[in-house]
Scaffold this active site. Structure first.
Site, PDB file in Angstrom:
ATOM      1  N   CYS A 104       0.835  -1.212   0.000  1.00 37.06           N
ATOM      2  CA  CYS A 104       0.000   0.000   0.000  1.00 37.06           C
ATOM      3  C   CYS A 104       0.867   1.260   0.000  1.00 37.06           C
ATOM      4  O   CYS A 104       0.518   2.265  -0.635  1.00 37.06           O
ATOM      5  CB  CYS A 104      -0.912   0.026   1.224  1.00 37.06           C
ATOM      6  SG  CYS A 104      -1.965  -1.410   1.374  1.00 37.06           S
TER       7      CYS A 104
HETATM    8  C1  BEZ Z   1       0.591  -4.605   1.839  1.00 35.40           C
HETATM    9  O1  BEZ Z   1       0.025  -3.572   1.526  1.00 35.40           O
HETATM   10  O2  BEZ Z   1       1.789  -4.695   1.791  1.00 35.40           O
HETATM   11  C2  BEZ Z   1      -0.183  -5.785   2.269  1.00 35.40           C
HETATM   12  C3  BEZ Z   1      -1.377  -5.625   2.970  1.00 35.40           C
HETATM   13  C4  BEZ Z   1      -2.066  -6.734   3.384  1.00 35.40           C
HETATM   14  C5  BEZ Z   1      -1.570  -8.007   3.088  1.00 35.40           C
HETATM   15  C6  BEZ Z   1      -0.397  -8.150   2.372  1.00 35.40           C
HETATM   16  C7  BEZ Z   1       0.302  -7.037   1.958  1.00 35.40           C
END
Ligand code: BEZ
Length: 211
Positions: free
Chosen positions: A45
Protein backbone atom coordinates in the site's frame (compact mmCIF):
# COMPACT_ATOMS: atom_id res chain seq x y z
CA UNK A 1 -25.29 -6.38 -4.00
CA UNK A 2 -22.03 -5.62 -5.73
CA UNK A 3 -21.87 -2.45 -7.75
CA UNK A 4 -21.99 -2.86 -11.51
CA UNK A 5 -20.89 -0.81 -14.47
CA UNK A 6 -23.45 1.89 -15.16
CA UNK A 7 -24.65 2.06 -11.55
CA UNK A 8 -24.57 5.45 -9.85
CA UNK A 9 -21.54 5.56 -7.55
CA UNK A 10 -22.94 5.69 -3.99
CA UNK A 11 -22.76 9.10 -2.37
CA UNK A 12 -21.41 9.52 1.15
CA UNK A 13 -19.95 12.00 3.61
CA UNK A 14 -16.61 11.04 5.15
CA UNK A 15 -13.68 12.35 7.17
CA UNK A 16 -10.48 12.48 5.15
CA UNK A 17 -6.93 13.70 5.57
CA UNK A 18 -8.03 16.84 3.71
CA UNK A 19 -11.20 17.47 5.73
CA UNK A 20 -14.79 16.31 5.39
CA UNK A 21 -15.94 15.44 1.89
CA UNK A 22 -19.42 15.01 0.50
CA UNK A 23 -18.47 12.67 -2.29
CA UNK A 24 -20.74 13.73 -5.17
CA UNK A 25 -20.29 17.40 -4.37
CA UNK A 26 -16.51 16.89 -4.13
CA UNK A 27 -16.48 15.17 -7.54
CA UNK A 28 -18.40 18.03 -9.15
CA UNK A 29 -18.27 17.53 -12.92
CA UNK A 30 -14.94 15.70 -12.82
CA UNK A 31 -14.09 12.11 -13.42
CA UNK A 32 -13.17 10.31 -10.20
CA UNK A 33 -11.20 7.37 -8.90
CA UNK A 34 -11.97 5.88 -5.50
CA UNK A 35 -9.64 3.07 -4.50
CA UNK A 36 -9.20 1.05 -1.36
CA UNK A 37 -6.16 -0.49 0.28
CA UNK A 38 -6.07 -3.08 3.07
CA UNK A 39 -4.35 -1.14 5.84
CA UNK A 40 -2.03 1.71 6.79
CA UNK A 41 1.67 0.99 7.41
CA UNK A 42 1.76 -1.96 5.02
CA UNK A 43 4.44 -2.21 2.35
CA UNK A 44 2.51 -2.73 -0.89
CA UNK A 45 0.00 0.00 0.00
CA UNK A 46 2.86 2.37 0.76
CA UNK A 47 4.18 1.94 -2.78
CA UNK A 48 0.71 2.24 -4.30
CA UNK A 49 -0.15 5.52 -2.61
CA UNK A 50 3.31 6.85 -3.41
CA UNK A 51 2.85 5.96 -7.08
CA UNK A 52 -0.58 7.59 -7.17
CA UNK A 53 0.85 10.78 -5.66
CA UNK A 54 3.70 10.86 -8.16
CA UNK A 55 1.16 10.53 -11.01
CA UNK A 56 -0.78 13.61 -9.85
CA UNK A 57 -0.11 15.49 -13.12
CA UNK A 58 -1.34 12.53 -15.16
CA UNK A 59 -4.60 12.28 -13.22
CA UNK A 60 -5.06 16.06 -13.38
CA UNK A 61 -4.40 16.12 -17.12
CA UNK A 62 -7.31 13.71 -17.54
CA UNK A 63 -9.55 15.66 -15.14
CA UNK A 64 -9.70 12.80 -12.63
CA UNK A 65 -10.03 13.47 -8.88
CA UNK A 66 -8.53 10.75 -6.71
CA UNK A 67 -9.50 9.57 -3.23
CA UNK A 68 -8.20 6.56 -1.28
CA UNK A 69 -10.05 4.53 1.38
CA UNK A 70 -9.05 2.32 4.26
CA UNK A 71 -10.69 1.38 7.51
CA UNK A 72 -7.89 2.93 9.59
CA UNK A 73 -8.46 6.14 11.57
CA UNK A 74 -7.40 9.64 10.61
CA UNK A 75 -4.43 9.97 13.00
CA UNK A 76 -2.99 6.74 11.60
CA UNK A 77 -3.42 8.03 8.03
CA UNK A 78 -1.59 11.25 8.90
CA UNK A 79 1.33 9.36 10.48
CA UNK A 80 1.51 6.92 7.58
CA UNK A 81 1.53 9.72 4.97
CA UNK A 82 4.82 10.93 6.52
CA UNK A 83 6.32 7.49 5.80
CA UNK A 84 4.91 7.41 2.26
CA UNK A 85 6.37 10.82 1.49
CA UNK A 86 9.74 9.85 2.96
CA UNK A 87 10.10 6.40 1.41
CA UNK A 88 8.43 7.00 -1.98
CA UNK A 89 10.03 10.41 -2.48
CA UNK A 90 6.72 12.14 -3.08
CA UNK A 91 4.06 14.26 -1.42
CA UNK A 92 0.67 12.63 -0.95
CA UNK A 93 -1.62 15.15 -2.60
CA UNK A 94 -5.05 13.52 -2.49
CA UNK A 95 -7.42 12.72 0.39
CA UNK A 96 -7.41 9.42 2.31
CA UNK A 97 -10.78 8.52 3.78
CA UNK A 98 -10.71 7.36 7.42
CA UNK A 99 -13.38 4.71 7.11
CA UNK A 100 -13.24 3.39 10.67
CA UNK A 101 -16.98 2.60 10.67
CA UNK A 102 -16.62 0.86 7.25
CA UNK A 103 -19.40 2.97 5.81
CA UNK A 104 -17.67 3.56 2.50
CA UNK A 105 -16.16 0.06 2.37
CA UNK A 106 -19.61 -1.45 2.72
CA UNK A 107 -21.27 0.92 0.26
CA UNK A 108 -18.69 -0.08 -2.35
CA UNK A 109 -18.45 -3.76 -1.29
CA UNK A 110 -14.71 -3.38 -0.65
CA UNK A 111 -14.56 -6.00 2.13
CA UNK A 112 -14.52 -9.53 0.74
CA UNK A 113 -14.86 -11.78 3.79
CA UNK A 114 -13.26 -14.80 2.14
CA UNK A 115 -10.14 -12.69 1.62
CA UNK A 116 -10.29 -10.81 4.94
CA UNK A 117 -13.05 -10.24 7.47
CA UNK A 118 -11.72 -6.84 8.44
CA UNK A 119 -9.59 -5.24 5.76
CA UNK A 120 -10.62 -3.87 2.38
CA UNK A 121 -9.30 -5.55 -0.76
CA UNK A 122 -7.65 -3.45 -3.45
CA UNK A 123 -10.74 -2.12 -5.23
CA UNK A 124 -10.73 0.55 -7.92
CA UNK A 125 -13.79 2.39 -9.19
CA UNK A 126 -13.54 4.88 -12.02
CA UNK A 127 -16.53 7.23 -12.05
CA UNK A 128 -17.62 9.43 -14.95
CA UNK A 129 -18.86 13.03 -14.76
CA UNK A 130 -22.41 11.59 -14.79
CA UNK A 131 -21.51 9.84 -11.46
CA UNK A 132 -21.86 6.44 -13.08
CA UNK A 133 -19.35 3.66 -12.55
CA UNK A 134 -17.27 3.17 -15.67
CA UNK A 135 -14.73 0.61 -14.44
CA UNK A 136 -14.27 -1.72 -11.50
CA UNK A 137 -11.10 -3.63 -10.63
CA UNK A 138 -10.40 -5.90 -7.68
CA UNK A 139 -6.92 -7.01 -6.73
CA UNK A 140 -5.89 -9.14 -3.75
CA UNK A 141 -3.83 -7.67 -0.93
CA UNK A 142 -0.70 -9.42 -2.19
CA UNK A 143 -0.66 -7.71 -5.61
CA UNK A 144 0.01 -4.02 -6.04
CA UNK A 145 -1.92 -2.35 -8.82
CA UNK A 146 -0.48 -1.08 -12.10
CA UNK A 147 -1.36 2.61 -12.08
CA UNK A 148 -0.18 3.05 -15.67
CA UNK A 149 -2.85 0.52 -16.66
CA UNK A 150 -5.43 2.55 -14.74
CA UNK A 151 -4.40 5.68 -16.67
CA UNK A 152 -4.55 3.69 -19.92
CA UNK A 153 -8.13 2.59 -19.18
CA UNK A 154 -9.10 6.17 -18.30
CA UNK A 155 -7.75 7.26 -21.71
CA UNK A 156 -9.88 4.60 -23.36
CA UNK A 157 -12.98 5.49 -21.31
CA UNK A 158 -12.66 9.18 -22.10
CA UNK A 159 -12.08 8.54 -25.81
CA UNK A 160 -14.91 6.04 -26.22
CA UNK A 161 -17.31 8.33 -24.32
CA UNK A 162 -16.94 10.87 -27.12
CA UNK A 163 -16.44 8.85 -30.31
CA UNK A 164 -18.06 5.70 -31.68
CA UNK A 165 -14.89 3.70 -31.26
CA UNK A 166 -13.51 0.97 -29.00
CA UNK A 167 -9.88 0.29 -28.12
CA UNK A 168 -8.15 -3.00 -28.96
CA UNK A 169 -6.07 -5.21 -26.70
CA UNK A 170 -3.08 -3.44 -25.17
CA UNK A 171 -4.06 -0.17 -26.88
CA UNK A 172 -2.07 2.88 -25.95
CA UNK A 173 -2.97 6.54 -26.46
CA UNK A 174 -2.22 7.54 -30.07
CA UNK A 175 -2.63 4.08 -31.60
CA UNK A 176 -5.35 3.07 -34.03
CA UNK A 177 -8.79 2.28 -32.63
CA UNK A 178 -11.73 0.10 -33.68
CA UNK A 179 -14.94 1.41 -35.21
CA UNK A 180 -17.82 0.08 -33.08
CA UNK A 181 -20.02 -2.56 -34.75
CA UNK A 182 -23.09 -0.28 -34.52
CA UNK A 183 -21.60 2.00 -37.20
CA UNK A 184 -21.97 0.76 -40.77
CA UNK A 185 -18.88 0.84 -42.96
CA UNK A 186 -20.60 3.42 -45.18
CA UNK A 187 -21.14 5.72 -42.18
CA UNK A 188 -17.69 4.96 -40.77
CA UNK A 189 -16.03 6.37 -43.87
CA UNK A 190 -17.94 9.63 -43.36
CA UNK A 191 -17.41 9.79 -39.58
CA UNK A 192 -13.69 9.01 -39.64
CA UNK A 193 -12.12 11.11 -42.39
CA UNK A 194 -8.59 9.94 -41.48
CA UNK A 195 -9.50 6.64 -43.11
CA UNK A 196 -11.04 3.28 -42.25
CA UNK A 197 -9.09 0.06 -42.68
CA UNK A 198 -11.48 -2.87 -43.26
CA UNK A 199 -9.63 -5.93 -41.94
CA UNK A 200 -12.90 -7.93 -41.81
CA UNK A 201 -16.42 -6.55 -42.18
CA UNK A 202 -16.69 -6.64 -38.36
CA UNK A 203 -13.12 -5.46 -37.66
CA UNK A 204 -12.52 -1.95 -38.94
CA UNK A 205 -9.80 0.32 -37.62
CA UNK A 206 -9.19 4.04 -37.85
CA UNK A 207 -6.53 6.43 -36.54
CA UNK A 208 -7.41 7.81 -33.09
CA UNK A 209 -9.97 10.50 -34.02
CA UNK A 210 -9.00 13.13 -31.44
CA UNK A 211 -5.25 13.12 -32.24
C1 BEZ B 1 0.59 -4.61 1.84
O1 BEZ B 1 0.03 -3.57 1.53
O2 BEZ B 1 1.79 -4.70 1.79
C2 BEZ B 1 -0.18 -5.79 2.27
C3 BEZ B 1 -1.38 -5.62 2.97
C4 BEZ B 1 -2.07 -6.73 3.38
C5 BEZ B 1 -1.57 -8.01 3.09
C6 BEZ B 1 -0.40 -8.15 2.37
C7 BEZ B 1 0.30 -7.04 1.96
Amino acid sequence: MALRLGDIAPDFTAETTEGTIHFHEWLGNSWGMIFSHPADFTPVCTTELGRTASLKDEFEKRGVKVVAVSVDPLDSHHEWIKDINETQNTTVNFPLIADHDRKVAELYDMIHPNASEKATVRSVFIIGPDKKIKLTLTYPASTGRNFFEILRVIDSLQLTANYQVATPADWQEGEDVIVVPAVSTEDAVKKFPKGVNIVKPYLRTTPQPNK
